[in-house]
Write a protein that holds these residues in place. Sequence first.
Motif, PDB file in Angstrom:
ATOM      1  N   VAL A  39       0.861  -1.182   0.000  1.00 43.96           N
ATOM      2  CA  VAL A  39       0.000   0.000   0.000  1.00 43.96           C
ATOM      3  C   VAL A  39       0.896   1.230   0.000  1.00 43.96           C
ATOM      4  N   ILE A  40       0.657   2.148  -0.929  1.00 40.15           N
ATOM      5  CA  ILE A  40       1.433   3.392  -0.996  1.00 40.15           C
ATOM      6  C   ILE A  40       0.445   4.556  -0.974  1.00 40.15           C
ATOM      7  N   SER A  41       0.624   5.464  -0.032  1.00 39.12           N
ATOM      8  CA  SER A  41      -0.264   6.628   0.031  1.00 39.12           C
ATOM      9  C   SER A  41      -0.013   7.538  -1.160  1.00 39.12           C
ATOM     10  N   ASN A  42      -0.949   8.451  -1.422  1.00 37.82           N
ATOM     11  CA  ASN A  42      -0.757   9.394  -2.528  1.00 37.82           C
ATOM     12  C   ASN A  42       0.478  10.253  -2.291  1.00 37.82           C
ATOM     13  N   ALA A  43       0.674  10.666  -1.043  1.00 33.92           N
ATOM     14  CA  ALA A  43       1.887  11.429  -0.720  1.00 33.92           C
ATOM     15  C   ALA A  43       3.125  10.556  -0.883  1.00 33.92           C
ATOM     16  N   GLY A  44       2.985   9.250  -0.603  1.00 36.50           N
ATOM     17  CA  GLY A  44       4.092   8.328  -0.801  1.00 36.50           C
ATOM     18  C   GLY A  44       4.519   8.266  -2.255  1.00 36.50           C
ATOM     19  N   TRP A  45       3.553   8.247  -3.156  1.00 37.26           N
ATOM     20  CA  TRP A  45       3.879   8.256  -4.585  1.00 37.26           C
ATOM     21  C   TRP A  45       4.599   9.551  -4.964  1.00 37.26           C
ATOM     22  N   ARG A  46       4.177  10.668  -4.368  1.00 36.85           N
ATOM     23  CA  ARG A  46       4.837  11.951  -4.647  1.00 36.85           C
ATOM     24  C   ARG A  46       6.304  11.906  -4.210  1.00 36.85           C
ATOM     25  N   VAL A  47       6.569  11.311  -3.041  1.00 35.94           N
ATOM     26  CA  VAL A  47       7.940  11.230  -2.560  1.00 35.94           C
ATOM     27  C   VAL A  47       8.773  10.284  -3.433  1.00 35.94           C
ATOM     28  N   LEU A  48       8.178   9.182  -3.888  1.00 34.16           N
ATOM     29  CA  LEU A  48       8.894   8.292  -4.808  1.00 34.16           C
ATOM     30  C   LEU A  48       9.308   9.028  -6.077  1.00 34.16           C
ATOM     31  N   LYS A  49       8.452   9.912  -6.544  1.00 37.21           N
ATOM     32  CA  LYS A  49       8.777  10.718  -7.722  1.00 37.21           C
ATOM     33  C   LYS A  49       9.908  11.693  -7.418  1.00 37.21           C
ATOM     34  N   GLU A  50       9.801  12.379  -6.276  1.00 33.73           N
ATOM     35  CA  GLU A  50      10.764  13.436  -5.955  1.00 33.73           C
ATOM     36  C   GLU A  50      12.113  12.878  -5.515  1.00 33.73           C
ATOM     37  N   GLU A  51      12.111  11.807  -4.716  1.00 30.65           N
ATOM     38  CA  GLU A  51      13.364  11.304  -4.150  1.00 30.65           C
ATOM     39  C   GLU A  51      14.035  10.228  -5.007  1.00 30.65           C
ATOM     40  N   MET A  52      13.229   9.475  -5.770  1.00 29.65           N
ATOM     41  CA  MET A  52      13.792   8.349  -6.510  1.00 29.65           C
ATOM     42  C   MET A  52      13.572   8.449  -8.023  1.00 29.65           C
ATOM     43  N   ASP A  53      12.988   9.569  -8.450  1.00 37.14           N
ATOM     44  CA  ASP A  53      12.781   9.827  -9.879  1.00 37.14           C
ATOM     45  C   ASP A  53      11.901   8.781 -10.545  1.00 37.14           C
ATOM     46  N   TRP A  54      10.959   8.231  -9.787  1.00 42.56           N
ATOM     47  CA  TRP A  54      10.020   7.274 -10.367  1.00 42.56           C
ATOM     48  C   TRP A  54       9.018   7.991 -11.261  1.00 42.56           C
ATOM     49  N   ASP A  55       8.669   7.370 -12.370  1.00 45.88           N
ATOM     50  CA  ASP A  55       7.566   7.829 -13.216  1.00 45.88           C
ATOM     51  C   ASP A  55       6.291   7.234 -12.642  1.00 45.88           C
ATOM     52  N   VAL A  56       5.496   8.058 -11.982  1.00 46.81           N
ATOM     53  CA  VAL A  56       4.335   7.537 -11.257  1.00 46.81           C
ATOM     54  C   VAL A  56       3.036   7.679 -12.045  1.00 46.81           C
ATOM     55  N   THR A  57       3.143   7.969 -13.342  1.00 47.73           N
ATOM     56  CA  THR A  57       1.926   8.059 -14.152  1.00 47.73           C
ATOM     57  C   THR A  57       1.311   6.679 -14.382  1.00 47.73           C
ATOM     58  N   ASP A  58       2.161   5.633 -14.402  1.00 46.24           N
ATOM     59  CA  ASP A  58       1.687   4.248 -14.506  1.00 46.24           C
ATOM     60  C   ASP A  58       2.196   3.510 -13.262  1.00 46.24           C
ATOM     61  N   ARG A  59       1.417   3.570 -12.209  1.00 45.11           N
ATOM     62  CA  ARG A  59       1.897   3.101 -10.917  1.00 45.11           C
ATOM     63  C   ARG A  59       2.180   1.600 -10.910  1.00 45.11           C
ATOM     64  N   GLU A  60       1.238   0.810 -11.362  1.00 47.74           N
ATOM     65  CA  GLU A  60       1.465  -0.637 -11.342  1.00 47.74           C
ATOM     66  C   GLU A  60       2.565  -1.041 -12.326  1.00 47.74           C
ATOM     67  N   GLY A  61       2.656  -0.341 -13.451  1.00 48.05           N
ATOM     68  CA  GLY A  61       3.730  -0.622 -14.396  1.00 48.05           C
ATOM     69  C   GLY A  61       5.093  -0.331 -13.782  1.00 48.05           C
ATOM     70  N   MET A  62       5.172   0.725 -12.987  1.00 49.17           N
ATOM     71  CA  MET A  62       6.428   1.078 -12.347  1.00 49.17           C
ATOM     72  C   MET A  62       6.809   0.032 -11.302  1.00 49.17           C
ATOM     73  N   LEU A  63       5.821  -0.456 -10.560  1.00 43.11           N
ATOM     74  CA  LEU A  63       6.085  -1.494  -9.568  1.00 43.11           C
ATOM     75  C   LEU A  63       6.564  -2.784 -10.239  1.00 43.11           C
ATOM     76  N   GLU A  64       5.961  -3.117 -11.368  1.00 40.28           N
ATOM     77  CA  GLU A  64       6.382  -4.305 -12.103  1.00 40.28           C
ATOM     78  C   GLU A  64       7.822  -4.148 -12.589  1.00 40.28           C
ATOM     79  N   GLU A  65       8.161  -2.960 -13.057  1.00 42.58           N
ATOM     80  CA  GLU A  65       9.532  -2.701 -13.518  1.00 42.58           C
ATOM     81  C   GLU A  65      10.539  -2.876 -12.387  1.00 42.58           C
ATOM     82  N   LYS A  66      10.173  -2.418 -11.181  1.00 42.77           N
ATOM     83  CA  LYS A  66      11.102  -2.443 -10.059  1.00 42.77           C
ATOM     84  C   LYS A  66      11.149  -3.794  -9.351  1.00 42.77           C
ATOM     85  N   PHE A  67      10.009  -4.479  -9.256  1.00 42.73           N
ATOM     86  CA  PHE A  67       9.942  -5.676  -8.417  1.00 42.73           C
ATOM     87  C   PHE A  67       9.756  -6.979  -9.182  1.00 42.73           C
ATOM     88  N   GLY A  68       9.428  -6.893 -10.465  1.00 47.19           N
ATOM     89  CA  GLY A  68       9.235  -8.109 -11.242  1.00 47.19           C
ATOM     90  C   GLY A  68      10.515  -8.930 -11.327  1.00 47.19           C
TER      91      GLY A  68
END
Length: 205
Positions: A39-68
Amino acid sequence: MQQLDNKRLVVGITGASGSIYGIRLIETLLSLDYTVHLVISNAGWRVLKEEMDWDVTDREGMLEEKFGGLGGSWIYHPVSDIGASIASGSFLADGMIIMPCSMGTLSSIAQGSSDNLMSRAADVMMKEARPLILVPRETPLHAIHLENMLKLSRLGVRMIPAMPAFYHKPQTMEELIMFLVGKVLDSLRIQHQLFARWGEPDKRG
């Protein structure tokens, strides 16, 4: 009776700084063949974008890229999905870790408000007497923060603040991060070799 699929843990990531802690925890659990309900809060997604440069427009796709392909399995639950499996005490899990945990989420859990899936899942852990670990990441702390932590601690919630140690002589930021991940695993009695323990040989690869 419902059977656990291997080993099952819930992991939450909030909008506190230090989202890398939660990411490394998930990677480690997956490598240990755990099933992670995330579970990731909306603010959590914002921090992932700001601190880790994640592209959070496709959230599940990004998780698959990182954890698959890391082993284990993961299931993502939107924070607004209050009807998710982990919102019910009848859904068995070995525990929950919120890493990092913002003061807002900590306050919500302390007050029992359960106004989203993050705080509801935490409330389930408490009412079912399952392990709940919070990793607060805030400084300085005022009296309300401390009172909420004390309240939860008295109810059996484990507080593991984001305070890395230096006795193992870390050489990189990654070693500081993994020390804290290791402390969380210690609290759950999960074996690991993520840092050198005091008085023991360094077994890190």
